[in-house]
Design a protein around this motif. Sequence first.
Motif, PDB file in Angstrom:
ATOM      1  N   SER A 180       0.975  -1.102   0.015  1.00  0.00           N
ATOM      2  CA  SER A 180      -0.115  -0.206  -0.107  1.00  0.00           C
ATOM      3  C   SER A 180       0.991   1.194   0.118  1.00  0.00           C
ATOM      4  N   VAL A 181       0.350   2.473  -0.310  1.00  0.00           N
ATOM      5  CA  VAL A 181       1.308   3.670  -0.656  1.00  0.00           C
ATOM      6  C   VAL A 181       0.591   4.624   0.132  1.00  0.00           C
ATOM      7  N   LEU A 182       1.480   5.569   0.886  1.00  0.00           N
ATOM      8  CA  LEU A 182       0.980   6.703   1.437  1.00  0.00           C
ATOM      9  C   LEU A 182       1.840   8.096   1.001  1.00  0.00           C
ATOM     10  N   LEU A 183       1.081   9.080   0.445  1.00  0.00           N
ATOM     11  CA  LEU A 183       1.519  10.231  -0.235  1.00  0.00           C
ATOM     12  C   LEU A 183       1.428  11.212   0.898  1.00  0.00           C
ATOM     13  N   VAL A 184       2.473  11.976   0.836  1.00  0.00           N
ATOM     14  CA  VAL A 184       2.267  13.433   1.794  1.00  0.00           C
ATOM     15  C   VAL A 184       2.728  14.595   0.802  1.00  0.00           C
ATOM     16  N   GLU A 185       2.069  15.288   0.749  1.00  0.00           N
ATOM     17  CA  GLU A 185       2.073  16.950   0.130  1.00  0.00           C
ATOM     18  C   GLU A 185       2.438  17.953   0.889  1.00  0.00           C
ATOM     19  N   SER A 186       3.526  18.563   0.342  1.00  0.00           N
ATOM     20  CA  SER A 186       4.142  19.784   1.268  1.00  0.00           C
ATOM     21  C   SER A 186       3.404  21.020   0.830  1.00  0.00           C
ATOM     22  N   ASP A 238       4.345  23.556  -0.650  1.00  0.00           N
ATOM     23  CA  ASP A 238       5.029  24.100  -2.005  1.00  0.00           C
ATOM     24  C   ASP A 238       4.245  23.173  -3.102  1.00  0.00           C
ATOM     25  N   GLY A 239       3.525  21.905  -2.602  1.00  0.00           N
ATOM     26  CA  GLY A 239       3.154  20.924  -3.587  1.00  0.00           C
ATOM     27  C   GLY A 239       3.604  19.714  -4.049  1.00  0.00           C
ATOM     28  N   THR A 240       5.346  19.845  -3.335  1.00  0.00           N
ATOM     29  CA  THR A 240       6.031  18.596  -3.419  1.00  0.00           C
ATOM     30  C   THR A 240       5.195  17.278  -2.902  1.00  0.00           C
ATOM     31  N   VAL A 241       5.410  16.245  -3.621  1.00  0.00           N
ATOM     32  CA  VAL A 241       4.601  14.959  -2.990  1.00  0.00           C
ATOM     33  C   VAL A 241       5.798  13.940  -2.865  1.00  0.00           C
ATOM     34  N   THR A 242       5.703  13.280  -1.554  1.00  0.00           N
ATOM     35  CA  THR A 242       6.893  12.534  -1.215  1.00  0.00           C
ATOM     36  C   THR A 242       6.062  11.236  -1.029  1.00  0.00           C
ATOM     37  N   PRO A 243       6.272  10.137  -1.742  1.00  0.00           N
ATOM     38  CA  PRO A 243       5.552   8.810  -1.480  1.00  0.00           C
ATOM     39  C   PRO A 243       6.326   8.063  -0.252  1.00  0.00           C
ATOM     40  N   TRP A 265       3.474  10.094  -8.997  1.00  0.00           N
ATOM     41  CA  TRP A 265       2.586  10.227  -7.506  1.00  0.00           C
ATOM     42  C   TRP A 265       2.037  11.696  -7.292  1.00  0.00           C
ATOM     43  N   ALA A 266       2.946  12.883  -7.731  1.00  0.00           N
ATOM     44  CA  ALA A 266       2.157  14.154  -7.816  1.00  0.00           C
ATOM     45  C   ALA A 266       1.039  14.463  -8.480  1.00  0.00           C
ATOM     46  N   ASP A 267       1.089  13.874  -9.700  1.00  0.00           N
ATOM     47  CA  ASP A 267      -0.376  13.665 -10.661  1.00  0.00           C
ATOM     48  C   ASP A 267      -1.525  12.974  -9.849  1.00  0.00           C
ATOM     49  N   CYS A 268      -1.105  11.836  -9.289  1.00  0.00           N
ATOM     50  CA  CYS A 268      -2.098  11.124  -8.428  1.00  0.00           C
ATOM     51  C   CYS A 268      -2.740  11.832  -7.493  1.00  0.00           C
ATOM     52  N   LEU A 269      -2.109  12.469  -6.641  1.00  0.00           N
ATOM     53  CA  LEU A 269      -2.552  13.299  -5.363  1.00  0.00           C
ATOM     54  C   LEU A 269      -3.095  14.476  -5.876  1.00  0.00           C
ATOM     55  N   ALA A 270      -2.654  15.068  -7.047  1.00  0.00           N
ATOM     56  CA  ALA A 270      -3.608  16.336  -7.445  1.00  0.00           C
ATOM     57  C   ALA A 270      -5.033  15.924  -8.114  1.00  0.00           C
ATOM     58  N   LEU A 281     -10.404   8.927  -9.203  1.00  0.00           N
ATOM     59  CA  LEU A 281      -9.095   8.017  -9.322  1.00  0.00           C
ATOM     60  C   LEU A 281      -9.553   6.618  -9.839  1.00  0.00           C
ATOM     61  N   VAL A 282     -10.264   5.967  -8.765  1.00  0.00           N
ATOM     62  CA  VAL A 282     -10.938   4.598  -9.088  1.00  0.00           C
ATOM     63  C   VAL A 282     -11.521   4.293 -10.275  1.00  0.00           C
ATOM     64  N   ASP A 283     -12.344   5.415 -10.741  1.00  0.00           N
ATOM     65  CA  ASP A 283     -12.948   5.160 -12.075  1.00  0.00           C
ATOM     66  C   ASP A 283     -12.001   5.122 -13.252  1.00  0.00           C
ATOM     67  N   ARG A 284     -10.823   6.014 -13.070  1.00  0.00           N
ATOM     68  CA  ARG A 284      -9.861   5.952 -14.076  1.00  0.00           C
ATOM     69  C   ARG A 284      -9.015   4.792 -14.151  1.00  0.00           C
ATOM     70  N   VAL A 285      -8.838   4.154 -12.942  1.00  0.00           N
ATOM     71  CA  VAL A 285      -8.226   2.952 -13.044  1.00  0.00           C
ATOM     72  C   VAL A 285      -9.229   1.854 -13.343  1.00  0.00           C
ATOM     73  N   ARG A 286     -10.400   1.656 -13.169  1.00  0.00           N
ATOM     74  CA  ARG A 286     -11.218   0.787 -13.761  1.00  0.00           C
ATOM     75  C   ARG A 286     -11.267   0.853 -15.436  1.00  0.00           C
ATOM     76  N   ALA A 287     -11.318   1.969 -15.786  1.00  0.00           N
ATOM     77  CA  ALA A 287     -11.199   2.235 -17.222  1.00  0.00           C
ATOM     78  C   ALA A 287     -10.113   1.625 -17.969  1.00  0.00           C
ATOM     79  N   LEU A 288      -8.850   1.996 -17.217  1.00  0.00           N
ATOM     80  CA  LEU A 288      -7.586   1.591 -17.790  1.00  0.00           C
ATOM     81  C   LEU A 288      -7.507  -0.113 -17.701  1.00  0.00           C
ATOM     82  N   GLU A 289      -8.018  -0.509 -16.745  1.00  0.00           N
ATOM     83  CA  GLU A 289      -8.242  -2.177 -16.519  1.00  0.00           C
ATOM     84  C   GLU A 289      -8.868  -2.726 -17.656  1.00  0.00           C
ATOM     85  N   ARG A 290      -9.957  -2.069 -17.901  1.00  0.00           N
ATOM     86  CA  ARG A 290     -11.002  -2.682 -18.971  1.00  0.00           C
ATOM     87  C   ARG A 290     -10.256  -2.519 -20.392  1.00  0.00           C
TER      88      ARG A 290
END
Length: 266
Positions: free
Chosen positions: A124-130, A132-137, A213-218, A228-237
């Motif tokens: 599993s993944v945890l994303l932290v945004e500062s 200034d917009g920097t995202v650290t996974p 990861w920054a795009d994902c959090l945005a 996000l979940v809907d986009r994942v499902r479309a890509l899976e199909r």
Amino acid sequence: MRTELVSEPGDPGRPNEDFASVGLPASGQGGSLVVLDGVTPPGDGGGCLHSVPWFTARLGGALTELTVSLPDVPLVELLSRALARTADGHAATCDLSHPRTPQATVALARWSPASVDCLVLSDSVLLVESPDGTVTPFLDDRLSRLPRSALASHTLVDTTLRNKEGGFFTAAADPSVASRAVTGSLPRDEVRALAALTDGAARWVERFHAGDWADCLALVREEGARSLVDRVRALERADAERAAPRRGKTHDDATVVYAELSPRER
């Protein structure tokens, strides 16, 4: 503060094995989020009378309570206590020594007026945004670093890699596994937002490379966790229609928890 939670099963005909929660203490100071991704059991049930959702509900419930009721206890210790509590709940009826006894990946975060503490175990993944917009996974990449040949069968994984040195670790029945988690702590004023994802939602980055990861959090912040979940499902199909089946599930349980800390709280 703003929080959002979405959890969807990979197969509507099967129970969702993920768990997710956000805990906000009555004091109004701080909070926590918990995300677990249950490991689908083998055909023999893994020596346990209980389902994976039974396990994730109890472990997740214990973690939700402990992270808000014991704010000064480190997350590693809280995970250890939650695992012990959950194991005690079925030790008398189940074989907890079985390598596939019910287990889960873990993503935890807890914030106070002074700090934000993070813990990840397995994929599993945890994303932290500062601010200034920097995202650290925060990632536990031990599973992804293993050669594909080592993952050729469930039997091989269970006997040589699962919860073993040189392999990877999940939260199962042994409280000591908590010490294997990836952890970190940041000053509260260095964190604007948090997002926790099970690997079924993290596929948007890790399998389909639709963004970083920054795009994902945005995406979660601007369009919502459901998007996000809907986009994942479309890509899976689309992937299933144009290519030979990949290793693993076409659709997996997908969970996203988002917490945006207000400027006043920071």
